[in-house]
Design a protein around this motif. Structure first.
Motif, PDB file in Angstrom:
ATOM      1  N   ARG A  73       0.651  -1.291   0.184  1.00  0.00           N
ATOM      2  CA  ARG A  73       0.057  -0.067  -0.139  1.00  0.00           C
ATOM      3  C   ARG A  73       0.948   1.210  -0.052  1.00  0.00           C
ATOM      4  O   ARG A  73       0.736   2.257  -0.656  1.00  0.00           O
ATOM      5  N   ILE A  74       2.071   1.251   0.771  1.00  0.00           N
ATOM      6  CA  ILE A  74       2.922   2.400   0.987  1.00  0.00           C
ATOM      7  C   ILE A  74       3.597   2.287  -0.352  1.00  0.00           C
ATOM      8  O   ILE A  74       3.595   3.695  -1.069  1.00  0.00           O
ATOM      9  N   GLY A  75       4.171   1.430  -0.920  1.00  0.00           N
ATOM     10  CA  GLY A  75       4.741   1.463  -2.376  1.00  0.00           C
ATOM     11  C   GLY A  75       3.915   2.092  -3.339  1.00  0.00           C
ATOM     12  O   GLY A  75       4.274   2.754  -4.109  1.00  0.00           O
ATOM     13  N   GLY A  76       2.756   1.555  -3.478  1.00  0.00           N
ATOM     14  CA  GLY A  76       1.634   1.803  -4.374  1.00  0.00           C
ATOM     15  C   GLY A  76       1.098   3.172  -4.249  1.00  0.00           C
ATOM     16  O   GLY A  76       1.136   3.859  -5.172  1.00  0.00           O
ATOM     17  N   ALA A  77       0.952   3.737  -3.115  1.00  0.00           N
ATOM     18  CA  ALA A  77       0.676   5.183  -2.892  1.00  0.00           C
ATOM     19  C   ALA A  77       1.716   6.229  -3.296  1.00  0.00           C
ATOM     20  O   ALA A  77       1.347   7.121  -3.868  1.00  0.00           O
ATOM     21  N   THR A  78       2.894   5.758  -2.912  1.00  0.00           N
ATOM     22  CA  THR A  78       4.001   6.509  -3.467  1.00  0.00           C
ATOM     23  C   THR A  78       4.238   6.621  -4.964  1.00  0.00           C
ATOM     24  O   THR A  78       4.579   7.831  -5.436  1.00  0.00           O
ATOM     25  N   ALA A  79       4.237   5.522  -5.638  1.00  0.00           N
ATOM     26  CA  ALA A  79       4.182   5.478  -7.095  1.00  0.00           C
ATOM     27  C   ALA A  79       2.998   6.317  -7.790  1.00  0.00           C
ATOM     28  O   ALA A  79       3.162   6.858  -8.634  1.00  0.00           O
ATOM     29  N   LYS A  80       1.794   5.923  -7.355  1.00  0.00           N
ATOM     30  CA  LYS A  80       0.445   6.717  -7.746  1.00  0.00           C
ATOM     31  C   LYS A  80       0.908   8.142  -7.574  1.00  0.00           C
ATOM     32  O   LYS A  80       0.345   8.962  -8.500  1.00  0.00           O
ATOM     33  N   GLY A  81       1.333   8.559  -6.378  1.00  0.00           N
ATOM     34  CA  GLY A  81       1.553   9.770  -6.135  1.00  0.00           C
ATOM     35  C   GLY A  81       2.388  10.746  -7.068  1.00  0.00           C
ATOM     36  O   GLY A  81       1.968  11.796  -7.683  1.00  0.00           O
ATOM     37  N   LEU A  82       3.377  10.011  -7.192  1.00  0.00           N
ATOM     38  CA  LEU A  82       4.432  10.532  -8.370  1.00  0.00           C
ATOM     39  C   LEU A  82       3.901  10.438  -9.789  1.00  0.00           C
ATOM     40  O   LEU A  82       4.192  11.380 -10.488  1.00  0.00           O
ATOM     41  N   GLY A  83       3.284   9.552  -9.815  1.00  0.00           N
ATOM     42  CA  GLY A  83       2.810   9.391 -11.302  1.00  0.00           C
ATOM     43  C   GLY A  83       1.762  10.587 -11.746  1.00  0.00           C
ATOM     44  O   GLY A  83       1.781  11.121 -12.715  1.00  0.00           O
ATOM     45  N   LEU A  84       0.875  10.638 -10.551  1.00  0.00           N
ATOM     46  CA  LEU A  84      -0.173  11.645 -11.124  1.00  0.00           C
ATOM     47  C   LEU A  84       0.378  13.043 -11.097  1.00  0.00           C
ATOM     48  O   LEU A  84       0.110  13.917 -11.857  1.00  0.00           O
ATOM     49  N   ALA A  85       1.176  13.183 -10.190  1.00  0.00           N
ATOM     50  CA  ALA A  85       1.717  14.707  -9.993  1.00  0.00           C
ATOM     51  C   ALA A  85       2.648  15.026 -11.172  1.00  0.00           C
ATOM     52  O   ALA A  85       2.745  16.069 -11.654  1.00  0.00           O
ATOM     53  N   LEU A  86       3.350  13.944 -11.698  1.00  0.00           N
ATOM     54  CA  LEU A  86       4.226  14.094 -12.809  1.00  0.00           C
ATOM     55  C   LEU A  86       3.573  13.652 -14.272  1.00  0.00           C
ATOM     56  O   LEU A  86       4.160  13.986 -15.208  1.00  0.00           O
ATOM     57  N   LYS A  87       2.394  13.342 -14.133  1.00  0.00           N
ATOM     58  CA  LYS A  87       1.567  12.747 -15.355  1.00  0.00           C
ATOM     59  C   LYS A  87       2.439  11.711 -16.213  1.00  0.00           C
ATOM     60  O   LYS A  87       2.603  11.804 -17.329  1.00  0.00           O
ATOM     61  N   LYS A  88       2.901  10.774 -15.332  1.00  0.00           N
ATOM     62  CA  LYS A  88       3.777   9.804 -16.013  1.00  0.00           C
ATOM     63  C   LYS A  88       3.139   8.538 -15.751  1.00  0.00           C
ATOM     64  O   LYS A  88       2.298   8.266 -14.665  1.00  0.00           O
ATOM     65  N   PRO A  89       3.209   7.611 -16.567  1.00  0.00           N
ATOM     66  CA  PRO A  89       2.738   6.258 -16.436  1.00  0.00           C
ATOM     67  C   PRO A  89       3.101   5.379 -15.416  1.00  0.00           C
ATOM     68  O   PRO A  89       4.200   5.432 -15.074  1.00  0.00           O
ATOM     69  N   LEU A  90       2.544   4.262 -14.992  1.00  0.00           N
ATOM     70  CA  LEU A  90       2.750   3.348 -13.913  1.00  0.00           C
ATOM     71  C   LEU A  90       3.025   2.186 -14.561  1.00  0.00           C
ATOM     72  O   LEU A  90       2.217   1.669 -15.570  1.00  0.00           O
ATOM     73  N   ILE A  91       3.903   1.333 -14.355  1.00  0.00           N
ATOM     74  CA  ILE A  91       4.212  -0.040 -14.655  1.00  0.00           C
ATOM     75  C   ILE A  91       4.151  -0.867 -13.565  1.00  0.00           C
ATOM     76  O   ILE A  91       5.017  -0.859 -12.618  1.00  0.00           O
ATOM     77  N   HIS A  92       3.186  -1.892 -13.655  1.00  0.00           N
ATOM     78  CA  HIS A  92       3.041  -2.795 -12.437  1.00  0.00           C
ATOM     79  C   HIS A  92       3.879  -3.982 -12.751  1.00  0.00           C
ATOM     80  O   HIS A  92       3.467  -4.786 -13.727  1.00  0.00           O
ATOM     81  N   VAL A  93       4.541  -4.250 -11.840  1.00  0.00           N
ATOM     82  CA  VAL A  93       5.774  -5.422 -11.981  1.00  0.00           C
ATOM     83  C   VAL A  93       5.464  -6.407 -10.900  1.00  0.00           C
ATOM     84  O   VAL A  93       5.356  -6.163  -9.718  1.00  0.00           O
ATOM     85  N   PRO A  94       5.024  -7.571 -11.505  1.00  0.00           N
ATOM     86  CA  PRO A  94       4.782  -8.763 -10.139  1.00  0.00           C
ATOM     87  C   PRO A  94       6.021  -8.802  -9.418  1.00  0.00           C
ATOM     88  O   PRO A  94       7.250  -9.180 -10.037  1.00  0.00           O
ATOM     89  N   THR A  95       5.743  -8.941  -8.162  1.00  0.00           N
ATOM     90  CA  THR A  95       6.782  -8.965  -7.367  1.00  0.00           C
ATOM     91  C   THR A  95       8.013 -10.155  -7.288  1.00  0.00           C
ATOM     92  O   THR A  95       8.991 -10.147  -7.640  1.00  0.00           O
ATOM     93  N   VAL A  96       7.355 -11.353  -7.491  1.00  0.00           N
ATOM     94  CA  VAL A  96       7.998 -12.593  -7.425  1.00  0.00           C
ATOM     95  C   VAL A  96       8.652 -12.794  -9.038  1.00  0.00           C
ATOM     96  O   VAL A  96       9.812 -13.153  -9.123  1.00  0.00           O
ATOM     97  N   ASP A  97       8.067 -12.178 -10.062  1.00  0.00           N
ATOM     98  CA  ASP A  97       8.679 -12.078 -11.228  1.00  0.00           C
ATOM     99  C   ASP A  97       9.989 -11.236 -11.193  1.00  0.00           C
ATOM    100  O   ASP A  97      11.012 -11.781 -11.757  1.00  0.00           O
ATOM    101  N   ALA A  98      10.161 -10.195 -10.541  1.00  0.00           N
ATOM    102  CA  ALA A  98      11.139  -9.323 -10.543  1.00  0.00           C
ATOM    103  C   ALA A  98      12.165 -10.050  -9.642  1.00  0.00           C
ATOM    104  O   ALA A  98      13.457  -9.981  -9.946  1.00  0.00           O
ATOM    105  N   MET A  99      11.911 -10.604  -8.452  1.00  0.00           N
ATOM    106  CA  MET A  99      12.851 -11.508  -7.667  1.00  0.00           C
ATOM    107  C   MET A  99      13.508 -12.695  -8.674  1.00  0.00           C
ATOM    108  O   MET A  99      14.758 -12.603  -8.296  1.00  0.00           O
ATOM    109  N   ALA A 100      12.874 -13.094  -9.560  1.00  0.00           N
ATOM    110  CA  ALA A 100      13.567 -14.067 -10.124  1.00  0.00           C
ATOM    111  C   ALA A 100      14.651 -13.625 -10.873  1.00  0.00           C
ATOM    112  O   ALA A 100      15.765 -14.403 -11.337  1.00  0.00           O
TER     113      ALA A 100
END
Length: 236
Positions: A73-100
């Motif tokens: 929730r904190i990471g998502g809120a941080t990313a959303k806040g930045l994305g909305l403020a900067l008008k930048k897209p968000l990329i949702h990366v699955p946690t376990v995929d990234a770990m691999a």
């Protein structure tokens, strides 16, 4: 192309910037501080060190789950806040995929395991020798069932994640195929892997408006499960 990666799905707080195919900065802390205290100051320091403005970014990537409900929730809120403020897209990366992707180039079957308590883990199975091949998509499952699945597959396995320390004895006692554990440099979540995988997603057009981002929890929260148990409901 400049991608900011944010990883807060566990105790680890990590931010990174990947510029095209180069990791230009990474700041990772694995300590008992809340992500609400750490993420924004870490991002600010990375931007300052790179002499970048947030507006220079092309997109914001975030580990979208599974993992700690609070951390996501904190990471998502941080990313959303930045994305909305900067008008930048968000990329949702699955946690376990990234770990691999931490173990890119490995010839073994890569098995991230995140502790989900009660002998449950968040996991997935991957080949990452030259591309990300998902053998088993990220999911929540019993550790004993995961070990049985790995024994059936019969390939050499390398484990990583905070679930290793919790389940290590069970792994060592029940695994019937060759296995090993990732070293300290590669065995936890890293924003560098989130951002690097996000670059490939971005090229494929796999991004979304910041307002549309929703974490992928995979399970109900502990509070929800306890409430259902008290009410005599069965957790599906």
């Amino acid at each position: 192309m400049k991608i900011l990666g944010i990883e807060s799905s566990s105790l680890v707080a990590s931010v990174a910037v990947v510029t095209d195919d180069i990791l230009t900065a990474e700041y990772t802390v694995n300590f008992k501080k809340t992500h609400s205290q750490t993420l924004l100051p870490m991002i600010d320091q990375v931007m300052n060190m790179l002499e970048m403005e947030p507006a220079d970014l092309d997109a914001i990537a975030v580990a979208g789950g599974p993992g700690s409900f609070t951390g996501l929730r904190i990471g998502g809120a941080t990313a959303k806040g930045l994305g909305l403020a900067l008008k930048k897209p968000l990329i949702h990366v699955p946690t376990v995929d990234a770990m691999a992707c931490n173990l890119w180039g490995s010839k073994a079957l890569v098995c991230p395991v995140m502790d989900a308590r009660r002998n449950q883990v968040y996991t997935g199975l991957y080949h990452v020798g030259g591309s990300l091949e998902i053998v088993k998509a990220q999911c929540a499952m019993d550790m004993g069932e995961l070990i049985a699945c790995l024994n059936d597959i019969g390939e050499p396995v390398i484990f990583l994640g905070d679930g290793v320390s919790v389940c290590r004895r069970q792994i060592e006692e029940q695994m019937r195929t060759e296995f090993s554990f990732a070293p300290a440099s590669h065995n936890r979540q890293r924003a560098a892997s989130v951002a690097a995988l996000a670059v490939e997603y971005y090229k494929k057009g796999l991004f979304e408006d910041a307002a549309d981002f929703v974490p992928d929890y995979l399970r109900k929260s502990q509070a929800e499960r306890e409430r259902e148990e008290q009410n005599g409901q069965v957790d599906a």
